[in-house]
Write a protein that holds these residues in place. Sequence first.
Motif, PDB file in Angstrom:
ATOM      1  N   UNK A 124       0.832  -1.200   0.000  1.00  0.00           N
ATOM      2  CA  UNK A 124       0.000   0.000   0.000  1.00  0.00           C
ATOM      3  C   UNK A 124       0.869   1.253   0.000  1.00  0.00           C
ATOM      4  N   UNK A 125       1.813   1.317   0.928  1.00  0.00           N
ATOM      5  CA  UNK A 125       2.687   2.485   1.019  1.00  0.00           C
ATOM      6  C   UNK A 125       3.517   2.664  -0.243  1.00  0.00           C
ATOM      7  N   UNK A 126       4.012   1.569  -0.787  1.00  0.00           N
ATOM      8  CA  UNK A 126       4.844   1.630  -1.992  1.00  0.00           C
ATOM      9  C   UNK A 126       4.038   2.178  -3.164  1.00  0.00           C
ATOM     10  N   UNK A 127       2.801   1.735  -3.302  1.00  0.00           N
ATOM     11  CA  UNK A 127       1.930   2.233  -4.366  1.00  0.00           C
ATOM     12  C   UNK A 127       1.658   3.723  -4.180  1.00  0.00           C
ATOM     13  N   UNK A 128       1.404   4.133  -2.950  1.00  0.00           N
ATOM     14  CA  UNK A 128       1.114   5.541  -2.688  1.00  0.00           C
ATOM     15  C   UNK A 128       2.247   6.449  -3.158  1.00  0.00           C
ATOM     16  N   UNK A 129       3.488   6.101  -2.802  1.00  0.00           N
ATOM     17  CA  UNK A 129       4.597   7.025  -3.044  1.00  0.00           C
ATOM     18  C   UNK A 129       5.202   6.880  -4.430  1.00  0.00           C
ATOM     19  N   UNK A 130       4.923   5.764  -5.122  1.00  0.00           N
ATOM     20  CA  UNK A 130       5.482   5.596  -6.463  1.00  0.00           C
ATOM     21  C   UNK A 130       4.475   5.869  -7.569  1.00  0.00           C
ATOM     22  N   UNK A 133       1.030   9.428  -5.658  1.00  0.00           N
ATOM     23  CA  UNK A 133       1.592  10.766  -5.490  1.00  0.00           C
ATOM     24  C   UNK A 133       3.112  10.656  -5.475  1.00  0.00           C
ATOM     25  N   UNK A 134       3.740  10.500  -6.643  1.00  0.00           N
ATOM     26  CA  UNK A 134       5.195  10.307  -6.707  1.00  0.00           C
ATOM     27  C   UNK A 134       5.954  11.615  -6.509  1.00  0.00           C
ATOM     28  N   UNK A 135       6.067  12.040  -5.256  1.00  0.00           N
ATOM     29  CA  UNK A 135       6.752  13.291  -4.954  1.00  0.00           C
ATOM     30  C   UNK A 135       8.257  13.152  -5.180  1.00  0.00           C
ATOM     31  N   UNK A 136       8.900  14.297  -5.337  1.00  0.00           N
ATOM     32  CA  UNK A 136      10.338  14.321  -5.580  1.00  0.00           C
ATOM     33  C   UNK A 136      11.039  15.141  -4.511  1.00  0.00           C
ATOM     34  N   UNK A 137      12.365  15.080  -4.513  1.00  0.00           N
ATOM     35  CA  UNK A 137      13.174  15.761  -3.509  1.00  0.00           C
ATOM     36  C   UNK A 137      12.819  17.243  -3.443  1.00  0.00           C
ATOM     37  N   UNK A 223      -7.930  18.597   2.613  1.00  0.00           N
ATOM     38  CA  UNK A 223      -8.000  19.363   1.359  1.00  0.00           C
ATOM     39  C   UNK A 223      -7.563  20.811   1.582  1.00  0.00           C
ATOM     40  N   UNK A 224      -7.773  21.330   2.782  1.00  0.00           N
ATOM     41  CA  UNK A 224      -7.435  22.726   3.054  1.00  0.00           C
ATOM     42  C   UNK A 224      -5.931  22.970   3.117  1.00  0.00           C
ATOM     43  N   UNK A 225      -5.160  21.954   3.512  1.00  0.00           N
ATOM     44  CA  UNK A 225      -3.714  22.172   3.660  1.00  0.00           C
ATOM     45  C   UNK A 225      -2.945  21.851   2.380  1.00  0.00           C
ATOM     46  N   UNK A 226      -3.637  21.425   1.327  1.00  0.00           N
ATOM     47  CA  UNK A 226      -2.973  21.183   0.047  1.00  0.00           C
ATOM     48  C   UNK A 226      -2.721  22.503  -0.668  1.00  0.00           C
ATOM     49  N   UNK A 227      -1.566  22.595  -1.303  1.00  0.00           N
ATOM     50  CA  UNK A 227      -1.344  23.732  -2.185  1.00  0.00           C
ATOM     51  C   UNK A 227      -2.071  23.480  -3.506  1.00  0.00           C
ATOM     52  N   UNK A 228      -2.152  24.467  -4.327  1.00  0.00           N
ATOM     53  CA  UNK A 228      -2.861  24.307  -5.601  1.00  0.00           C
ATOM     54  C   UNK A 228      -2.292  23.140  -6.395  1.00  0.00           C
ATOM     55  N   UNK A 229      -3.157  22.354  -6.981  1.00  0.00           N
ATOM     56  CA  UNK A 229      -2.880  21.126  -7.744  1.00  0.00           C
ATOM     57  C   UNK A 229      -2.137  20.083  -6.916  1.00  0.00           C
ATOM     58  N   UNK A 230      -2.207  20.197  -5.594  1.00  0.00           N
ATOM     59  CA  UNK A 230      -1.678  19.141  -4.743  1.00  0.00           C
ATOM     60  C   UNK A 230      -2.565  17.906  -4.793  1.00  0.00           C
ATOM     61  N   UNK A 231      -2.083  16.805  -4.204  1.00  0.00           N
ATOM     62  CA  UNK A 231      -2.776  15.519  -4.284  1.00  0.00           C
ATOM     63  C   UNK A 231      -3.169  15.018  -2.904  1.00  0.00           C
ATOM     64  N   UNK A 232      -4.438  14.684  -2.749  1.00  0.00           N
ATOM     65  CA  UNK A 232      -4.913  14.020  -1.541  1.00  0.00           C
ATOM     66  C   UNK A 232      -5.024  12.528  -1.826  1.00  0.00           C
ATOM     67  N   UNK A 233      -4.198  11.734  -1.168  1.00  0.00           N
ATOM     68  CA  UNK A 233      -4.270  10.276  -1.259  1.00  0.00           C
ATOM     69  C   UNK A 233      -5.094   9.813  -0.068  1.00  0.00           C
ATOM     70  N   UNK A 234      -6.331   9.435  -0.342  1.00  0.00           N
ATOM     71  CA  UNK A 234      -7.285   9.103   0.719  1.00  0.00           C
ATOM     72  C   UNK A 234      -7.453   7.587   0.806  1.00  0.00           C
ATOM     73  N   UNK A 235      -7.320   7.069   2.032  1.00  0.00           N
ATOM     74  CA  UNK A 235      -7.460   5.611   2.187  1.00  0.00           C
ATOM     75  C   UNK A 235      -8.116   5.258   3.511  1.00  0.00           C
TER      76      UNK A 235
END
Length: 322
Positions: A124-130, A133-137, A223-235
């Motif tokens: 589950x965690x691996x799918x979330x981050x890869x 929502x594949x965030x970068x450094x 949703x309020x703490x996301x910046x514009x075009x940010x991603x909410x991964x809800x589970x």
Amino acid sequence: MRAVVLEETGGPEVLKLREWPDPEPKAGELVVDLDFSGVNFMDTGTRAGFLPLGLPLIPGVEGAGRVSALGEGVDGFAIGDRVALLSDSGGYAEKIAIAADRVVPVPDDIPSDVAAATMMQGLTAHHFVTESAPLTAGETALVHSAAGGVGRLVTQLLTLRGVRVIGLVSREEKVAAAKAAGADEVLVSSGGDFVGSVMELTGGEGVHAVFDGGGATTFWPSTEVLRRVGTLVYYGPLIGDIPKVSMFDLPKSIKVTYAVFSDHIHTPDLLRRHTGDLFDKIREGELRIDITGRYPLGDAHQAHSDIESRRTSGKLLLDPSR
């Protein structure tokens, strides 16, 4: 064999230890003698009747052990092989029959308890981050339940990618576990009161992604703490009520994804690839699997009570040998 059987839905008390027929492998299946079985919120959802599975059934979706029988047409496995598995049910038992394409080999240097604890939450965690929502450094994420099983793994995997992690925990005593997983800052929150603190930590910009397993009470604050075009991964639908969402109610231009577990690893190749990467990271010391509770098979009801209390952290396992 001994198995924990669900004959009716309800609270933890409906989980009963029973004598159950030993499984026989059908074509394409193998039988695994289980060393350990994982306890997950998916199991509590099954027990409570949130998931439409017929009764009676044996709950449990992950485990690890040794192959003890092979069905017709099974290639690539031999009697005695150490394996880990994902299943729709059947894990709270001494043995399980399962399709061979839901099974992966376990390297010799990965203990069976670690392998069992890696499957559901690790994938589950691996799918979330890869993928989700594949965030970068240099980017920033908010991770709910950062001291929990999935939260710890998400935090570790994000940290490996160079992502700044703000962790949320429900109690002060969980702060150390979230920090140990790599969270840069940790906030204590019992509901949706984290918005102001997160915005302050991000200079009013918000985060690039939120990984929210907190249930319906945290959905809108996330949703309020996301910046514009940010991603909410809800589970979080098995933890609390599922929020009813109108697109017009979203506070800004954001992306919302609900990660269905069966989509994480929908082919045998993906299952082996993702578990292989997780096992490599464990072997190299980059990923730590924190097993914080081990229960005899007959104490499955207590494991469910403990995980639902939100007082536990890390991974809970059942030991069918006890």
